[in-house]
Design an enzyme around this catalytic site. Sequence first.
Site, short mmCIF file in Angstrom:
data_model
loop_
_atom_site.label_atom_id
_atom_site.label_comp_id
_atom_site.label_asym_id
_atom_site.label_seq_id
_atom_site.Cartn_x
_atom_site.Cartn_y
_atom_site.Cartn_z
N ASP A 182 0.85 -1.21 0.00
CA ASP A 182 0.00 0.00 0.00
C ASP A 182 0.89 1.25 0.00
O ASP A 182 2.10 1.17 0.10
CB ASP A 182 -0.95 -0.01 1.20
CG ASP A 182 -0.22 0.04 2.53
OD1 ASP A 182 0.73 -0.75 2.72
OD2 ASP A 182 -0.57 0.87 3.40
N HIS A 505 1.62 -8.99 -3.59
CA HIS A 505 0.62 -7.93 -3.36
C HIS A 505 1.40 -6.63 -3.20
O HIS A 505 1.88 -6.30 -2.11
CB HIS A 505 -0.19 -8.26 -2.11
CG HIS A 505 -1.24 -7.23 -1.79
ND1 HIS A 505 -2.52 -7.32 -2.26
CD2 HIS A 505 -1.18 -6.09 -1.06
CE1 HIS A 505 -3.22 -6.28 -1.82
NE2 HIS A 505 -2.43 -5.52 -1.10
N ASP A 548 1.19 -17.53 -4.44
CA ASP A 548 1.83 -16.44 -5.20
C ASP A 548 0.77 -15.77 -6.07
O ASP A 548 0.71 -15.96 -7.28
CB ASP A 548 2.97 -17.01 -6.06
CG ASP A 548 3.65 -15.90 -6.88
OD1 ASP A 548 3.51 -14.72 -6.50
OD2 ASP A 548 4.29 -16.24 -7.90
N GLU A 557 2.25 -10.32 0.49
CA GLU A 557 2.55 -8.89 0.38
C GLU A 557 4.05 -8.70 0.63
O GLU A 557 4.76 -9.66 0.97
CB GLU A 557 1.73 -8.07 1.40
CG GLU A 557 1.82 -6.57 1.17
CD GLU A 557 0.75 -5.73 1.90
OE1 GLU A 557 -0.21 -6.32 2.46
OE2 GLU A 557 0.88 -4.49 1.90
O1 9MR Z 1 2.42 -6.85 9.33
C1 9MR Z 1 1.12 -6.58 9.86
C2 9MR Z 1 0.59 -7.82 10.52
O2 9MR Z 1 1.37 -8.17 11.63
C3 9MR Z 1 -0.85 -7.61 10.94
O3 9MR Z 1 -1.37 -8.82 11.43
C4 9MR Z 1 -1.67 -7.12 9.75
C5 9MR Z 1 -3.12 -6.86 10.09
O4 9MR Z 1 -3.25 -5.80 10.96
O5 9MR Z 1 -1.10 -5.93 9.24
C6 9MR Z 1 0.21 -6.09 8.76
O6 9MR Z 1 0.69 -4.88 8.32
C7 9MR Z 1 0.12 -4.34 7.14
C8 9MR Z 1 -0.29 -2.92 7.50
O7 9MR Z 1 -1.35 -2.96 8.38
C9 9MR Z 1 -0.64 -2.08 6.26
N1 9MR Z 1 0.40 -2.14 5.28
C10 9MR Z 1 0.72 -3.51 4.87
C11 9MR Z 1 1.20 -4.30 6.05
C12 9MR Z 1 1.68 -5.69 5.66
O8 9MR Z 1 0.63 -6.53 5.30
#
Ligand code: 9MR
Length: 579
Positions: A182, A505, A548, A557
């Site tokens: 993102d 992602h 994937d 991601e």
């Molecule tokens: O890395 C984060 C993971 O530990 C959490 O469980 C998850 C849900 O809250 O969010 C992950 O972080 C994401 C973040 O919220 C937004 N940018 C992408 C991050 C990686 O997926």
Amino acid sequence: MSHRLFALLLLLFAGCQLFAQPATDFIYLNQVGFYPGAPKIAVVQTGDELPFFLCRVGSGDTVFRGQLSPARSGEYSGQALRQADFTSFQEAGQYQLCVAGVGRSHPFDIQPRVHLSVANAALKGYYFQRVSSALPEAYAGIWSREAGHPDDAVLVHPSAASPGRPAGTVISSPRGWYDAGDYNKYIVNSGITMGTMLSLLEDFPATAEALQPGIPEQGNTLPDLLDELLWNLRWMLTMQDPGDGGVYHKLTNPSFGPLAQMPANAVGTRFVVRKSTVAALDFAAVTAQASRVCRPWLPSLADSCLAAAERAWAWAIANPAELYRQEAMNRAFDPDVETGAYGDGSVKDEWIWAAAELFVTTGNSQYYLANPMFPDAAMPLPSWSQVRLLGYYTLLRHESRLGEEGKRDLPKLKRQLLAVADSMAAGARLRSTGTVMGGSPKDFEWGSNAVAANQGLLLVQAWRLSQDQRYAEAALSNLDYLLGRNVTGYCFLTGFGGKQVMHPHHRPSEGDGILAPVPGLLSGGPNPGQEDKCEGYPTTLPDACFVDDACSYASNEIAINWNAPFVYLAAAMEAIWGK
Ligand code: 9MR
């Protein structure tokens, strides 16, 4: 004659030349390669105790023969897994491992600086994540793109209003790195990312300063790694409210935009949102450490960083319980914010980290004594929400700067850290894959590849304390894991290996119309949580629950806090093994 027996006979007589078929899915090994003088293990899924061969790519000559180990059951699948150990073969070259009736592996190298390419590429991954900058072809190649998100007119969200900056105030907060797939910028996740990479400069300065990712600043007097970190540090400094020293939790759009949109086209309003205690302390830790690391090159930046750290610390003392709770915030303020929360419910570990950094940088024991530095004996592996060990690593690496208080506590800290490292190393020897990663199903969480990399980093710290080779070997087993010695068979760093991650992602990779994803990015890795509800996961088994597919933000991601321990681990392995 069975097919398998026929294949075995062919192989016995003719080495590997006859195996012209594509690489098998049943040999798992580091697809980048091995150091001549380090352990070399592949894992083969087969019921039979077969011979294996190492063949030179090109000539097909067999250069080494061995026997697979007795089978161990895969801890999660129950499948028979056997190890092929070719540690004693040390000659540089490009090879494949062949097992009759199973097939041949992806090609890999044996050479002295074998992980330098992935260390540089993973550092370059941050360049590709730069916000507010065009990426010209000279540095970004086929992934060149226009600038996105100038972030020079960001609004103060009502949740973040202060007397000097009422809601709607326009501030400038450019640069930084996109967090992940993102386009938002989060202080909490920048915290552990910066701490990890600054630590590489402190722990292995020669290797760290020699990294050459190929970035526009490469000709200046600073190490390229530091140049890249400054891109994010300068953004972080803008996230502190000059009025009170508090730090905004994040800079974000209200919601995630479409997946296949390039940065330049993602033009919605951006906000700085709510100050939080966790953000203030992570910020204080990073800026205190950056002050130390920058001082030889940039003394006035070092001074500003320390001043910023001290103000953020003071804000946290005055505001110790400002937890970031996104749902409650959305009930109270508009617009609602739906992007990543990084909503850490406990500040205990952030106090420890910030105190350790400020103490080591200033020598002022007031920081060390402000909170319990050792509230219990736990040594929790670092993650964005758990930074206690970042503080401990700093105490350990700066033993000579600790006063009486610190010196008293250090022997116990060393014992506890080495005990964790011992159990990791012992566990790896029992595991079917021989890697530290995978000892507990809990290892396979969202971003599990960062668990593997952070286990490696802990073992590197243990190696630094003891020079014990077992820790260096165990750390290397997890780099092997990330580069292919895992039961998905994927090499998890984009752009590398025979079985590559092609659809992370990651908005730019989806939006740029180029087949290959942006290189040097570490995929999140197996995660049975499947929070993205994507179809196509091959299994629910913890260690293989990976797909994937760009829809899979929970397993595929990329993120800055996952790349950081990868950069550290790859560079540390170069420093330790790459002579
Ligand atoms: O890395 C984060 C993971 O530990 C959490 O469980 C998850 C849900 O809250 O969010 C992950 O972080 C994401 C973040 O919220 C937004 N940018 C992408 C991050 C990686 O997926």
